[in-house]
Design an enzyme around this catalytic site. Sequence first.
Site: not given
Length: 310
Positions: A34, A64, A135
């Site tokens: 946060a 992300a 990946y």
Amino acid sequence: MKVLITGGTGFVGQLLARTIQAQGHAVVRAVRQAQPDSVLISNVDGSTSWHEALQGCDSVVHLAARVHVMNDKSTDPLREFRRVNVEGTAQLARQAAAAGVRRLVFLSSVKVNGEATQEGRPFTADDAPAPEDPYGVSKHEAEQALRQIAADRGMEVVIIRPPLVYGPGVKANFESMMRWLERGVPLPLAAVTQNRRSLVALDNLVDLIVTCLKHPAAANQTFLVSDGEDLSTAQLLKRMGAAMGHPARLFYLPLPLLKLGATLLNKPGIYQRLCGSLQLDITKTRQLLDWTPPMSVDDGLRRAAEGFRS
């Protein structure tokens, strides 16, 4: 615009957020811890709720990801990459389309194209994908999912595949290289002058992302990005050393001996990264978007050196 940036406090996300805000647009950052002016997203996978973060947004930049790691300890790396990079990306895209988002820019990877290029044959954005590691496979599958969602829902998707990104705050192998140079470590890489590798300065990547948020011709396209100047390993070390004020101390070791050493250490990937080529042809990016990398390689290296010193 009002732009949601996932990974908004990361290496790319921080500069991107500042750049977009400096141009007078609103930014919402999705973060794992946060912070003010952000929305907490603790995990990215197929069950993530993005509704709060997407409120009022007309654009999304999805940074992300579960990133490539050298020594992955997961028992099933591909499954973990798919959970975050494929299922998480598709979940975001579906909810973004439902929320009325106009365009989603996805930061993929040149690993979708492959791991190495042959002399005179750089990768292009329209080459057949050939990922080799989990990946790269997950990024390719995420691209496929996004294109399908774009076709089904009418949301515009832009895919950017960067090579190694460097700049202030860079980590991993690039940071290690700067530490070697700072300490004056002799490196046996004077012979590595014939390979060519494309890199992209953080400022150049961010500039292209912002361009892709706005440019009409970017819709539903895939772009490669680089600094526009490819370097051999020896050139990179010398120019990074000059930027740092610590001249590279290179000595000559024949390439066959370097390859033998990597083989004996069971590290063939190290030889490929140091001595092989990975070139990107950014002609499509230049022509379709009328885009030129605004920062030179040497300016980008100086920025990385300044970040390293601070």
